[in-house]
Design a protein around this motif. Structure first.
Motif, PDB file in Angstrom:
ATOM      1  N   GLN A  80       0.837  -1.211   0.000  1.00 45.92           N
ATOM      2  CA  GLN A  80       0.000   0.000   0.000  1.00 45.92           C
ATOM      3  C   GLN A  80       0.868   1.255   0.000  1.00 45.92           C
ATOM      4  OE1 GLN A  80      -3.204   0.160  -0.364  1.00 45.92           O
ATOM      5  NE2 GLN A  80      -3.551   2.300   0.075  1.00 45.92           N
ATOM      6  N   ARG A  81       1.899   1.261   0.811  1.00 44.06           N
ATOM      7  CA  ARG A  81       2.797   2.424   0.894  1.00 44.06           C
ATOM      8  C   ARG A  81       3.472   2.692  -0.454  1.00 44.06           C
ATOM      9  NH1 ARG A  81       6.582   2.750   5.856  1.00 44.06           N
ATOM     10  NH2 ARG A  81       4.934   4.083   6.614  1.00 44.06           N
ATOM     11  N   ALA A  82       3.904   1.642  -1.128  1.00 45.36           N
ATOM     12  CA  ALA A  82       4.553   1.798  -2.434  1.00 45.36           C
ATOM     13  C   ALA A  82       3.563   2.320  -3.469  1.00 45.36           C
ATOM     14  CB  ALA A  82       5.161   0.473  -2.887  1.00 45.36           C
ATOM     15  N   ARG A  83       2.326   1.815  -3.434  1.00 46.85           N
ATOM     16  CA  ARG A  83       1.315   2.284  -4.398  1.00 46.85           C
ATOM     17  C   ARG A  83       1.010   3.764  -4.182  1.00 46.85           C
ATOM     18  NH1 ARG A  83      -0.735  -2.953  -3.591  1.00 46.85           N
ATOM     19  NH2 ARG A  83      -2.149  -2.240  -1.965  1.00 46.85           N
ATOM     20  N   ILE A  84       0.917   4.186  -2.932  1.00 44.59           N
ATOM     21  CA  ILE A  84       0.641   5.593  -2.645  1.00 44.59           C
ATOM     22  C   ILE A  84       1.806   6.465  -3.098  1.00 44.59           C
ATOM     23  CG2 ILE A  84       0.346   7.280  -0.774  1.00 44.59           C
ATOM     24  CD1 ILE A  84      -1.310   5.074   0.676  1.00 44.59           C
ATOM     25  N   LEU A 103      -1.445  17.580 -24.554  1.00 46.77           N
ATOM     26  CA  LEU A 103      -1.745  16.276 -25.148  1.00 46.77           C
ATOM     27  C   LEU A 103      -1.409  15.124 -24.199  1.00 46.77           C
ATOM     28  CD1 LEU A 103      -0.724  16.818 -28.867  1.00 46.77           C
ATOM     29  CD2 LEU A 103      -3.006  16.461 -27.939  1.00 46.77           C
ATOM     30  N   TYR A 104      -0.597  15.380 -23.195  1.00 44.40           N
ATOM     31  CA  TYR A 104      -0.325  14.350 -22.187  1.00 44.40           C
ATOM     32  C   TYR A 104      -1.552  14.101 -21.311  1.00 44.40           C
ATOM     33  CZ  TYR A 104       4.494  13.387 -23.320  1.00 44.40           C
ATOM     34  OH  TYR A 104       5.633  12.949 -23.959  1.00 44.40           O
ATOM     35  N   GLY A 105      -2.604  14.858 -21.538  1.00 39.60           N
ATOM     36  CA  GLY A 105      -3.879  14.570 -20.886  1.00 39.60           C
ATOM     37  C   GLY A 105      -4.403  13.194 -21.253  1.00 39.60           C
ATOM     38  N   LEU A 106      -4.018  12.695 -22.429  1.00 32.95           N
ATOM     39  CA  LEU A 106      -4.377  11.314 -22.783  1.00 32.95           C
ATOM     40  C   LEU A 106      -3.831  10.358 -21.731  1.00 32.95           C
ATOM     41  CD1 LEU A 106      -3.637  11.357 -26.616  1.00 32.95           C
ATOM     42  CD2 LEU A 106      -5.882  11.181 -25.538  1.00 32.95           C
ATOM     43  N   TYR A 107      -2.565  10.537 -21.378  1.00 29.73           N
ATOM     44  CA  TYR A 107      -1.948   9.681 -20.364  1.00 29.73           C
ATOM     45  C   TYR A 107      -2.502   9.990 -18.973  1.00 29.73           C
ATOM     46  CZ  TYR A 107       1.297   7.691 -17.072  1.00 29.73           C
ATOM     47  OH  TYR A 107       1.816   7.009 -16.008  1.00 29.73           O
ATOM     48  N   ALA A 108      -2.846  11.238 -18.715  1.00 28.30           N
ATOM     49  CA  ALA A 108      -3.339  11.628 -17.377  1.00 28.30           C
ATOM     50  C   ALA A 108      -4.563  10.823 -16.967  1.00 28.30           C
ATOM     51  CB  ALA A 108      -3.636  13.128 -17.335  1.00 28.30           C
ATOM     52  N   PHE A 109      -5.309  10.309 -17.936  1.00 25.96           N
ATOM     53  CA  PHE A 109      -6.469   9.460 -17.642  1.00 25.96           C
ATOM     54  C   PHE A 109      -6.093   8.291 -16.738  1.00 25.96           C
ATOM     55  CE2 PHE A 109      -8.700   5.529 -18.668  1.00 25.96           C
ATOM     56  CZ  PHE A 109      -9.987   5.863 -18.297  1.00 25.96           C
ATOM     57  N   VAL A 110      -4.884   7.786 -16.879  1.00 25.13           N
ATOM     58  CA  VAL A 110      -4.434   6.632 -16.112  1.00 25.13           C
ATOM     59  C   VAL A 110      -4.445   6.932 -14.610  1.00 25.13           C
ATOM     60  CG1 VAL A 110      -2.463   5.069 -15.746  1.00 25.13           C
ATOM     61  CG2 VAL A 110      -3.103   5.754 -18.052  1.00 25.13           C
ATOM     62  N   GLY A 111      -4.372   8.199 -14.247  1.00 20.83           N
ATOM     63  CA  GLY A 111      -4.420   8.574 -12.834  1.00 20.83           C
ATOM     64  C   GLY A 111      -5.678   8.077 -12.143  1.00 20.83           C
ATOM     65  N   TYR A 112      -6.795   8.032 -12.885  1.00 20.47           N
ATOM     66  CA  TYR A 112      -8.030   7.509 -12.305  1.00 20.47           C
ATOM     67  C   TYR A 112      -7.860   6.032 -11.934  1.00 20.47           C
ATOM     68  CZ  TYR A 112     -10.472  11.606 -14.258  1.00 20.47           C
ATOM     69  OH  TYR A 112     -10.891  12.877 -14.566  1.00 20.47           O
ATOM     70  N   LEU A 113      -7.272   5.274 -12.830  1.00 13.68           N
ATOM     71  CA  LEU A 113      -7.073   3.838 -12.588  1.00 13.68           C
ATOM     72  C   LEU A 113      -6.125   3.623 -11.411  1.00 13.68           C
ATOM     73  CD1 LEU A 113      -6.609   2.746 -16.323  1.00 13.68           C
ATOM     74  CD2 LEU A 113      -8.733   2.834 -14.981  1.00 13.68           C
ATOM     75  N   ASP A 114      -5.052   4.406 -11.372  1.00 11.88           N
ATOM     76  CA  ASP A 114      -4.084   4.285 -10.280  1.00 11.88           C
ATOM     77  C   ASP A 114      -4.689   4.697  -8.943  1.00 11.88           C
ATOM     78  OD1 ASP A 114      -2.266   3.459 -12.197  1.00 11.88           O
ATOM     79  OD2 ASP A 114      -1.119   5.327 -12.181  1.00 11.88           O
ATOM     80  N   ALA A 115      -5.553   5.701  -8.948  1.00  9.05           N
ATOM     81  CA  ALA A 115      -6.195   6.161  -7.711  1.00  9.05           C
ATOM     82  C   ALA A 115      -7.017   5.039  -7.092  1.00  9.05           C
ATOM     83  CB  ALA A 115      -7.073   7.375  -7.977  1.00  9.05           C
ATOM     84  N   VAL A 116      -7.731   4.307  -7.935  1.00  8.94           N
ATOM     85  CA  VAL A 116      -8.558   3.197  -7.437  1.00  8.94           C
ATOM     86  C   VAL A 116      -7.679   2.078  -6.912  1.00  8.94           C
ATOM     87  CG1 VAL A 116     -10.239   1.444  -8.145  1.00  8.94           C
ATOM     88  CG2 VAL A 116     -10.500   3.800  -8.914  1.00  8.94           C
ATOM     89  N   ALA A 117      -6.534   1.849  -7.555  1.00  7.37           N
ATOM     90  CA  ALA A 117      -5.636   0.776  -7.122  1.00  7.37           C
ATOM     91  C   ALA A 117      -4.863   1.134  -5.851  1.00  7.37           C
ATOM     92  CB  ALA A 117      -4.646   0.439  -8.237  1.00  7.37           C
ATOM     93  N   ALA A 118      -4.613   2.422  -5.635  1.00 10.91           N
ATOM     94  CA  ALA A 118      -3.739   2.828  -4.533  1.00 10.91           C
ATOM     95  C   ALA A 118      -4.474   3.230  -3.259  1.00 10.91           C
ATOM     96  CB  ALA A 118      -2.851   3.996  -4.977  1.00 10.91           C
ATOM     97  N   PHE A 119      -5.725   3.641  -3.378  1.00 12.27           N
ATOM     98  CA  PHE A 119      -6.413   4.219  -2.227  1.00 12.27           C
ATOM     99  C   PHE A 119      -7.769   3.562  -1.988  1.00 12.27           C
ATOM    100  CE2 PHE A 119      -3.654   7.541  -3.890  1.00 12.27           C
ATOM    101  CZ  PHE A 119      -3.022   7.995  -2.749  1.00 12.27           C
ATOM    102  N   ALA A 120      -8.272   3.763  -0.781  1.00 11.58           N
ATOM    103  CA  ALA A 120      -9.621   3.319  -0.420  1.00 11.58           C
ATOM    104  C   ALA A 120     -10.265   4.423   0.404  1.00 11.58           C
ATOM    105  CB  ALA A 120      -9.566   2.022   0.376  1.00 11.58           C
ATOM    106  N   GLY A 121     -11.589   4.386   0.478  1.00 12.06           N
ATOM    107  CA  GLY A 121     -12.320   5.323   1.327  1.00 12.06           C
ATOM    108  C   GLY A 121     -12.164   6.764   0.897  1.00 12.06           C
TER     109      GLY A 121
END
Length: 190
Positions: A80-84, A103-121
């Motif tokens: 969990q610490r590493a993911r955060i 145009l790097y906003g295309l890649y910025a979308f991945v932040g949503y996926l990472d947020a779900v994988a790294a955090f809860a609540g």
């Protein structure tokens, strides 16, 4: 990366891997690299300020850094610490990339996926808002666009973050419904 339980021995309430699940999991592993490559290639193809200002070596170095990060995230990021820490590092690097080229906003979308994988609540909500802010920054045209149209940035931030939070809640509800149905089916089979 968390992998679902496999086979008929998987506990009730977990999602056994199906062919469709495996394809989706593989696609989600490739998606960040695809979006990063499209962002980089699009920036070079469009040209403009990043190319004219001589920032291509910096973009190349930062993009390569993100590729290394993505490999680490997929292969070694198990706590969990590493993911955060990884989420925060990627957020900062993506902010720099989007600031150089929206145009790097295309890649910025991945932040949503990472947020779900790294955090809860509640922390997950804030992580989704942070990811939404990068997407809003890109959609507004980068820092210059935010300065020229702060109301547009605010609108897009609310829209992006709100949609992300709602979609996560819908998915969570779907997962709970599937779990209840599997438990009911298992009870009927016993």
């Amino acid at each position: 990366m968390n992998r679902p339980a496999v086979g008929k021995d998987a506990a009730v309430g977990t999602d056994p891997v199906t062919t469709e699940d495996a394809r989706l999991h593989k696609a989600m592993g490739v998606l960040p690299y695809l979006l990063l490559g499209l962002s980089f290639a699009g920036t070079l193809a469009v040209g403009g300020r990043p190319v004219e200002a001589g920032w291509v070596p910096w973009l190349t170095a930062l993009t390569a850094l993100v590729v290394c990060y993505r490999v680490w995230w997929q292969v070694r990021c198990s706590t969990q610490r590493a993911r955060i820490a990884g989420f925060v590092l990627n957020l900062v690097v993506t902010l720099v990339l989007v600031s150089i080229s929206p145009l790097y906003g295309l890649y910025a979308f991945v932040g949503y996926l990472d947020a779900v994988a790294a955090f809860a609540g509640p922390a997950q909500v804030w992580a989704l808002v942070a990811a939404g802010s990068l997407n809003a920054l890109a959609q507004t045209g980068g820092p210059d666009g935010v300065v020229q149209r702060p109301w547009l940035f605010a609108f897009l931030l609310i829209a992006n973050a709100g949609l992300a939070v709602v979609m996560v809640q819908v998915d969570r509800h779907r997962q709970q419904t599937v779990t209840r149905m599997r438990r009911a089916l298992a009870d009927l089979q016993d």
